[in-house]
Design a protein around this motif. Structure first.
Motif, short mmCIF file in Angstrom:
data_model
loop_
_atom_site.label_atom_id
_atom_site.label_comp_id
_atom_site.label_asym_id
_atom_site.label_seq_id
_atom_site.Cartn_x
_atom_site.Cartn_y
_atom_site.Cartn_z
N ASN A 140 2.59 -2.31 -6.35
CA ASN A 140 2.85 -0.96 -6.88
C ASN A 140 1.56 -0.24 -7.26
N CYS A 141 0.59 -0.27 -6.35
CA CYS A 141 -0.72 0.31 -6.63
C CYS A 141 -1.08 1.41 -5.64
N LEU A 142 -1.97 2.30 -6.10
CA LEU A 142 -2.59 3.32 -5.26
C LEU A 142 -4.07 3.00 -5.14
N TYR A 143 -4.55 2.91 -3.90
CA TYR A 143 -5.96 2.63 -3.67
C TYR A 143 -6.59 3.85 -2.98
N LEU A 164 1.73 -1.03 -1.65
CA LEU A 164 0.37 -0.52 -1.78
C LEU A 164 0.21 0.73 -0.91
N ARG A 165 -0.27 1.80 -1.50
CA ARG A 165 -0.56 3.04 -0.78
C ARG A 165 -2.07 3.20 -0.69
N ILE A 166 -2.58 3.34 0.53
CA ILE A 166 -4.02 3.45 0.76
C ILE A 166 -4.32 4.89 1.20
N GLU A 167 -5.06 5.61 0.38
CA GLU A 167 -5.39 7.01 0.65
C GLU A 167 -6.65 7.06 1.53
N ASP A 168 -6.47 6.82 2.85
CA ASP A 168 -7.60 6.75 3.76
C ASP A 168 -7.61 7.88 4.78
N GLU A 209 0.87 -12.40 2.01
CA GLU A 209 2.20 -11.81 2.17
C GLU A 209 2.09 -10.30 1.95
N LEU A 210 2.56 -9.53 2.93
CA LEU A 210 2.49 -8.08 2.89
C LEU A 210 3.88 -7.48 2.91
N LYS A 211 4.07 -6.45 2.07
CA LYS A 211 5.36 -5.75 2.06
C LYS A 211 5.13 -4.29 1.68
#
Length: 512
Positions: A401-404, A442-446, A484-486
């Protein structure tokens, strides 16, 4: 120093003795009772020290005079806090421009209980559940083995390491708190000491402290004119620390809050300040930026920071990361906004929850579980496994539950787990990657990616020399077994890869 303290105590208990019987009846002590002027100009450190000495003798709380501004000069004088203290709305100016002893704290929070040597214990085992000892009550146990060197540092600040060290809590019967377990095998012991734990809570409230920064040469001569917490079961609530007068050079700081040799310390609702970064020549002969801190924790267990922040921009690279720690266990950030979390010589179990981390992000080596949840991370990596100590973590990572936001939006590559290990350096221990890594939601702002961007990777290229079977690690890094990725979302739309170094991480099982 001891002579000064004795003279101070004699002054307190003679000149103030009879009159201060009224203070016992009143039930608390003020600094003005002992002559503090609070005008921001008169040096009040002796009056402050005298007030605490009297309060300690009579088990009385201390209250600062609301609205006063206490000036603390560079005189070698430490006020010892052993009772509840309310700094209230008072201001404190700590002047570091000319000091007699840069290592002398302005305040030390200490215990009436004294450490003692544990006899008859000649070895310890990792995960051991009990020691054979009869104790007066719960104790904090610190053990060292001078025959073994750990944390043999690599890189521009290289060194020959430190003695094998561990710290843990036991009850009166010697049962070890397994939430902070023994993490090393000790085949022999050079020293083992027990410090009884104060079971009552000591609270420090309020206060606005301003450090006038030192103007010393930029080299590793750390200043510790601070609040040193050396007692267990302490809460710091509502304190503010700011820094003024930083110029183009200066010596680094060892934490305005310096927490050591204790357990169960909570810092909450507190605002601190990152220090300006200066450059010196490191032990390898090359220029290095010096670590300088507003928080230091060393040999401390169960240390929590709750609803804390810093005055300067957490993404301003002019200022060093706010926390440094060594030999800690069970550290917590909860609802904090800081430029950095950092564990130099290892942390066993750490939780970063509902927090925002700035340009220096999360840096650690250690063991147990590193849990990062409901956080926003704006550094160049999600987690940095410190390469100067082998990029080692013996345990697992849980990220959910993170924003990167890589590099706060300015990046060339995106690596979730950054590290480096040549396989040729002996750090004094076997180096591990986390055995299991779980990444969920996980949300990656790329989106702001360069043209050649290949998409985010789980692992950085941790050893560019390790491209095929011809490379042999002299000191092997034990690789991660399972990731493990989800529900991983990238704004660029590019999928999450394992690593640019496919060979090094070829045995990692990725479960989606």
């Amino acid at each position: 120093m001891m002579r000064k303290i004795l003279i101070l105590l004699f002054t307190v208990f003679t000149a103030f003795g009879q009159a201060n019987e009224e203070l016992v009846d009143r039930g608390f002590v003020r600094y003005s009772d002992f002559g503090a002027k609070g005008d921001g100009k008169t040096d009040d450190i002796e009056a402050i020290s005298a007030a605490h000495a009297y309060a300690n003798k009579h088990s009385l709380p201390v209250k600062a005079d609301a609205g006063f501004t206490y000036y603390i000069s560079g005189k070698e004088q430490t006020a010892e806090i052993r009772t509840d203290t309310d700094f209230s709305s008072a201001f404190f100016i700590i002047d570091d421009r000319e000091v007699e002893d840069r290592t002398a704290p302005a305040f030390v929070v200490s215990s009436n209980l004294k450490p003692f040597t544990l006899n008859g214990i000649r070895s310890l085992k990792k995960g051991q559940q009990k020691i054979e000892a009869s104790l007066p009550g719960p104790c904090l146990v610190t053990v060292t083995n001078e025959a073994v060197r750990h944390h043999i540092r690599y890189g521009p600040n290289q060194d020959s390491g430190s003695p094998q060290t561990d710290i843990f809590v036991v009850d009166a019967k010697g049962n070890i708190d397994l939430n902070a377990p023994i993490i090393w095998d000790f085949d022999q012991i050079s020293e083992i000491k027990a410090l009884p734990i104060d079971e009552s809570q000591l609270t420090i409230k309020g206060g606005h402290f301003t450090t006038i920064a030192n103007q010393a040469e930029s080299k590793y001569t750390y200043y510790s004119r601070n609040i040193a917490i050396q007692r267990s079961n302490v809460t710091v609530d509502g304190l503010v620390h700011t820094v003024e007068g930083e110029g183009d050079h200066g010596a680094p700081y060892g934490g305005f809050l310096n927490i050591s040799d204790c357990s169960y310390v909570t810092v909450k609702n507190t605002i601190l300040t990152g220090h300006k970064t200066y450059v010196t020549i490191g032990s390898a002969g090359d220029p290095v930026t010096m670590g300088t801190y507003d928080i230091i924790a060393g040999k401390a267990l169960n240390v929590s920071f709750v609803n804390c922040s810093q005055t300067n921009d957490i993404n301003d690279e002019m200022y060093w990361g706010i926390l440094g720690s060594n030999y800690c266990k069970n550290m917590l950030y909860d609802h904090c906004t800081f430029s950095r979390f950092d564990a130099h010589k290892g942390v066993a179990n750490a939780t970063i929850r509902s927090s925002t981390l700035g340009h220096m992000g999360i840096n650690a080596i250690g063991s147990g579980t590193l849990l990062v949840e409901n956080c926003t991370i704006k550094s160049s990596r999600l987690i940095n496994l410190r390469s100067d100590y082998g990029s080692t973590w013996e345990g697992e990572f849980i990220i959910r539950n993170c924003l990167y936001v890589p590099g706060n939006g300015n990046f060339e590559k995106v690596n979730l787990i950054l590290g480096h290990n040549t396989g040729k350096h002996d750090f004094g221990y076997t180096c591990y990657m986390p055995e299991k890594i779980t990444i969920e939601n996980l949300r990656i702002e790329d989106s702001n990616a360069p043209e050649n961007y290949q998409g985010p990777a789980i692992f950085s290229d941790m050893n560019p020399e390790m491209k095929d079977e011809s490379f042999v690690e002299e000191f092997p890094l034990v690789k991660t077994k399972v990731v493990e990725l989800k529900n991983i979302i990238t704004i660029s739309g590019k999928p999450l890869r394992v690593s640019d170094n496919k060979y090094m991480f070829k045995s990692v099982e990725v479960i989606e």
